[in-house]
Structure formats: structure tokens, C-alpha cells
Design a protein around this motif. Sequence first.
Motif: not given
Length: 608
Positions: A466-477, A501-508, A586-594
Motif C-alpha cells: 500500500m505504501i508503494s501504491n501510494s507513491l505512484k502519483h507524483a507531485p508535478p515538480l 495535486g490532491v491525490i498524492p496527499v489522499v494516498d498518504l 504552490l510549488r513549495d506545497a508540492f515540495v512538501v508532498v514530495r
Amino acid sequence: MVPTPADIAKFLESVHPYDSLPKAEFDCVARRFTCHAHGKAEIIYSCGEPVPGLFLVMDGGVEVTDAAGAVISQLHPRNSFGERGLMEDGFAATTARTLSDTLLLLLPSDEFRRLIAEQPLFQRFFARGRHAEPLRGDMSVQKVGDLMSSPPVTCTPQENIRNAARLMRDRRISSLGVVDDGHLVGILTIRDLSTGVLAEGLDPDTTQVSAVMTREPIGLPVEALGSDVLNLMLERHIGHLPVIDGGRLVGMVTQTDLTRFQAVSSTQIIHEIAKAQKVEELRTVTDHIPRLLVQLVGGNNRHEVVTRLITDVADAVTRRLIHLAEEILGPAPVPYVWLACGSQGRQEQTGISDQDNCVFIDDSFVESQRPWFEKLARFVSDGLHACGYVYCPGDMMATNPRWCQPVRVWRSYFQGWITTPDPMAQMLASVMFDLRPIAGSAALFADLQAETLDRASRNSIFVAHMISNSLKHAPPLGLLRGFATVRAGEHRNQIDMKHNGVIPVVDLGRVYALIARLAPANTRARLLAAQEAGVISGAGASDLVAAYDLIAEFRLRNQAAQVRAGRRPDNYLAPYEFGDLERSHLRDAFVVVRTMQSALAQRGSAPV
């Protein structure tokens, strides 16, 4: 050559937000900066070390990597870094090293914090809006741009009255903006037609609009507030106000718009849904959802409030359709519960949503009773589709016999997915972990949910998958502080604010909930509960929640803007249409998710 204080001050004059400081404040800040020379590949600070202050690249370049060593960004002159550590506990969440011989300016942390506290511009620029207070959603504090009818309907001063009157009749409006060479010169209302044409006996075929229009009408800028509209209408006894931008008409606010705005609320919509007797009546009510979205976003309501209220409407529509179906089909042969998954299950619906649903049936069910449930599923699913909640492209609906089963079958589904976590099982488990009861006997789900969370969290192999699956959606950096945008097609140079955008956080959030056996389905609630349970560190949770808030709010604001422009909302946003400030945040927010994705990948189920 080491820069002099004068050189530093001149450089700062070209860097935002320093260029906007008052002269005395600017001089004080410039004196606090110190200059430091670094050679190529030199580490400035490492992950976990104290951050001495805010760094600003004056010359050269810096590469920032996360805890796993993945490159987050490459910085060049006028780019800042290090502020995230200063905003939290003073320790770095990343590692920074030079790409070449580099000159860095360093602002001490105490001075940085003073600027954050005393200069609102700095707080907005560096804090990414974490502490912004939402405004009330009443009409008086709405922006005029959220109240107006747009685009405006116009005519020329030379148009004859008959044609102008026909245009108002055909468009079902009470006024026209009169535009000459692109600029507003007057306004023509139904009152002008009655008092200036009919009462005076003028010939509508020969009389021009210019003869009876109101010249040089009072207008308001798009930044004006609803209170300005109300005050002007009351003071001047007028019912129409043009909205002007640079001398050009961009919209019109009328008393009808104000009435419509006041009438559109989630409570009113749900009240109308409860009275509906036919699917067609429900569709008429749900047609107001785009306007509700604009109103809620325009009121500066937080994203979790907006999506909750919009989801409440979907829940009400679903329950009403189930009630109407039971009136037609008769009572259910055995107890059941209708559940939503996906964004509705998480209470995160926006202006564009498909339907994802399933049915749990009591274990006393026998196959001879299936036709009743098939008819229920078809009636409700078709009704949702008619109301704008389109059929799920993946057929994740109760109309699919696989997703309309007794609890014993659902238990075997979850056991199989946990025991054999292949890619399909991971996908299905991800969807089903977001289930939320909408109507029926919720107890049929509650026990199975607790049992499944317990079983899944104790299976380390399943958790790892599930952890591996949650990393399939990457922030657009992208590199060089850019974005990885769509390269071709209709959405070229845009980013997908749903899947990237939101799905990477949803997955986390889903993985954190699994690890800690947390019941909430809502992403934000999961993040906060995970912090409380110790699955995420305090600093990590604070950063991730702030990043999620910003990403989700960008998505909603973009959808609201699309609705105001008369377009169907979607999930694509053009980042380069925003200013440097908003784009940087916005980019800073994506960096946090990454960074949080990398931390989860490295540390597994340990706190991040």
C-alpha cells in the motif's frame, strides 16, 4: 570579490518581497544580511541539522534534496531556501549543497521571524497562508466578481430600441451594457424602455439606444465587495451596477443576482432535494451546484468546508433517490447499507465528480432477493447520472453485481486483497478504504471496517504494498523551480490538480490511517488523526496539512473561476498564469508532498 553592503542592498532591490519594504525597514534588513562564499558541491546544511537563517542565492546555484536523496529543486539567483525549517522547529527537512562556486546571503533566523511577525507581506510570502482566517460567507463580504453575471450582454449606442428590446427578451435579462469602441458609455434597462420610449411615444425602429440610455453609469471594480453594491443600490435607488475593469465592461450585478446569491446555499438546496418527487426535479436542484461552489469559494471558506457542503448535497440526492426507489419497489427484503467511496466517501467532492458506490447486504440475503437490489442500484445510479454525478468509468458502482453483495462476500474480498496484495488488489483496497455509509443499516459496515483495519495493519507485506501504491502519483515538480506540465493536447502547459495535486496527499492519508487503524475517511481528518496517533511527527503533519490546504484551495479557486467564465469546471490549472508569489507557494506545497512521500518510502511505518 566579496560584495560590499552597497552591492547587497542593490541586489535586494531586485528581489521580492524586499523590494516592497518601506525605505527605513529595507535599510535595516539589508544591513542584517551577511554574505558567504561556497565552493562547488559544498553542503550548506544537512537534513536534521539546525537551519541558521534564511538563505538567498546571490550568484551560483544550489541543489535541494529530500531525506532519501531525491532532488527536489535546483535554485538560482534570487531564489530563497531554508525558510521551512525556520517556520517550524528550526531543523532542516532537506539537504542543500552548492552546484558551483556560489555566493549566498544569509538573514539570521531572529530577523526572519521578526519580519514574519511585523510585515504582513513577508507572512503571506513565506508562510503559504497557514494562518489566514476565513471570512464569513455572507453577501456583504463577497467580491463583486463572484456576484456578477458574466459575460455581460451589450449593444452599441447606434442600435435601435426595438433590436435592443428583443435582445433583452431573448436573453431574459433586464439590462444591456452600452459599449462604444470597447468602453462602457451607458446602460439600458427595462425601466429606460418604459419611461423613455413607451411613455414618450418614441418610435422604437428609429430611436437609437443613445437617446434613452443612462449615460456614464456608476460602476464598480471587480475587487469591490458586496457591501459596496448594496450601499450604492440603496443610496442611488438603482437595480443594476456595471462591473468595470480598465474602463471595459466585464459584468453586471443586478438585484436578481443578489436574490439568487442569497437563495443558493447548501441548506436550501438540501431542503429542495428533500421535497423532490421525480429525478427531473432533483436535476433542477443540482444545477445550482456550480453557483454554490462559486459562492462558497468567493466567501473564502476553507476547502474542507466547501467540499463538505458540496458532498452533503450528493449525500442528500443519494438518500432521496433511495427513498424514491423504495416507494416504487417496496421495502427491502433484508437490511442493507448504501455506501459511497472515492471523493464522496471522503467528503471531498468539488465542482466535478463521478459516482463511486456499493451496497453491503445482510448475510440473511438469498439469491432470489437479488432482483430487488438490482432494481434499486439501477434506479439510484441512473438518477445520480441524470443529476450530474456521471457513471464511474471503472464501473465501481452498485449496478455492478460484484459491488452489491452480502457482508460475508465483502469480508472475503477484503481478506483476499490483504492476503494477496497484487496491483489490482491494491487498487481495490485503496478505493474501499474510503467507504462511508450514506443510507441504510450502518452497523453492517462498522464491524467489518474495524476488523479489516486491524487485519490489514498487522500484515506488513500488505502495508508495504500500500505504501508503494501510494507513491505512484507524483507531485508535478520540474527542475529549475518549474512545474512538470502536460506536454501536448487540450491541457498542454497545465497541471492536473487531481491526480498530481490532491491525490498524492489522499494516498498518504490513506496509508497513515491504515498504519494507525484510524476510522476517518476524510483526508484532512486522517492527517490530523495520524499526527495525534504519532504516525506523523508534529512538524511533518503541520507541513503536510498546510501543503494540502494550499493545493486543494488552488484547485477550488480554479474551478470557481472556470464557472464564472461560463465553462464547465475541470481539474486542470495553468500555473504560469499566476504571479510569481502564488506560483512559488504552490510549488513549495508540492515540495512538501514530495518530501513526505520520500520519508514514507524510506521509513515505512515509522513516524515521519
